[in-house]
Design a protein around this motif. Structure first.
Motif, PDB file in Angstrom:
ATOM      1  N   UNK A 147       0.631  -1.598   0.005  1.00 20.20           N
ATOM      2  CA  UNK A 147       0.191   0.300  -0.116  1.00 20.20           C
ATOM      3  C   UNK A 147       0.718   1.076   0.428  1.00 20.20           C
ATOM      4  N   UNK A 148       0.604   2.261  -0.443  1.00 24.06           N
ATOM      5  CA  UNK A 148       1.288   3.753  -0.779  1.00 24.06           C
ATOM      6  C   UNK A 148       1.144   3.974   0.208  1.00 24.06           C
ATOM      7  N   UNK A 149       1.864   5.035   0.334  1.00 21.90           N
ATOM      8  CA  UNK A 149       2.312   5.436   2.177  1.00 21.90           C
ATOM      9  C   UNK A 149       0.853   6.661   1.876  1.00 21.90           C
ATOM     10  N   UNK A 150       0.878   7.523   0.873  1.00 21.72           N
ATOM     11  CA  UNK A 150       0.072   8.571   0.689  1.00 21.72           C
ATOM     12  C   UNK A 150      -1.820   7.904   1.160  1.00 21.72           C
ATOM     13  N   UNK A 172      -5.282  13.322   0.136  1.00 22.05           N
ATOM     14  CA  UNK A 172      -5.116  14.447   1.136  1.00 22.05           C
ATOM     15  C   UNK A 172      -3.698  14.410   2.221  1.00 22.05           C
ATOM     16  N   UNK A 173      -3.212  14.043   1.869  1.00 23.20           N
ATOM     17  CA  UNK A 173      -1.744  13.484   2.988  1.00 23.20           C
ATOM     18  C   UNK A 173      -0.966  12.393   2.027  1.00 23.20           C
ATOM     19  N   UNK A 174       0.515  12.864   2.467  1.00 26.16           N
ATOM     20  CA  UNK A 174       1.530  12.143   2.042  1.00 26.16           C
ATOM     21  C   UNK A 174       1.819  10.719   2.895  1.00 26.16           C
ATOM     22  N   UNK A 187       0.757  10.210   9.057  1.00 22.00           N
ATOM     23  CA  UNK A 187       0.918  11.136  10.145  1.00 22.00           C
ATOM     24  C   UNK A 187       0.707  12.224  10.034  1.00 22.00           C
ATOM     25  N   UNK A 188       0.517  12.388   8.804  1.00 22.05           N
ATOM     26  CA  UNK A 188      -0.023  14.365   8.464  1.00 22.05           C
ATOM     27  C   UNK A 188      -1.327  14.986   7.816  1.00 22.05           C
ATOM     28  N   UNK A 189      -1.756  13.508   8.888  1.00 20.86           N
ATOM     29  CA  UNK A 189      -3.424  13.846   8.284  1.00 20.86           C
ATOM     30  C   UNK A 189      -3.446  14.981  10.187  1.00 20.86           C
ATOM     31  N   UNK A 190      -2.887  14.900  10.699  1.00 18.34           N
ATOM     32  CA  UNK A 190      -2.512  15.590  12.438  1.00 18.34           C
ATOM     33  C   UNK A 190      -2.278  16.321  11.650  1.00 18.34           C
TER      34      UNK A 190
END
Length: 56
Positions: A29-32, A46-48, A51-54
């Motif tokens: 799975x791609x981390x994005x 929406x995020x790379x 963790x970037x979601x926060x």
């Protein structure tokens, strides 16, 4: 409602049909993180990574 992508796995929902998803490419799975729209079937990044979601 559009067909859910066969190479996606849902990790969250907004309660209205849209999903946050990871997309599988090749053997992993791609981390994005993407938003899948149940109305249009479109995927929007929406995020790379999760963790970037926060910080959005």
């Amino acid at each position: 409602m559009r067909l859910f992508p066969a190479n996606a796995i849902a990790i969250a929902s907004n309660g209205c049909g849209d999903q946050l998803v990871f997309i599988r490419t090749a053997h992993a799975f791609n981390p994005a993180v993407y938003l899948w729209s149940h109305e249009s079937g479109e995927l929007s990044k929406v995020a790379d990574d999760f963790a970037q979601l926060s910080t959005c």
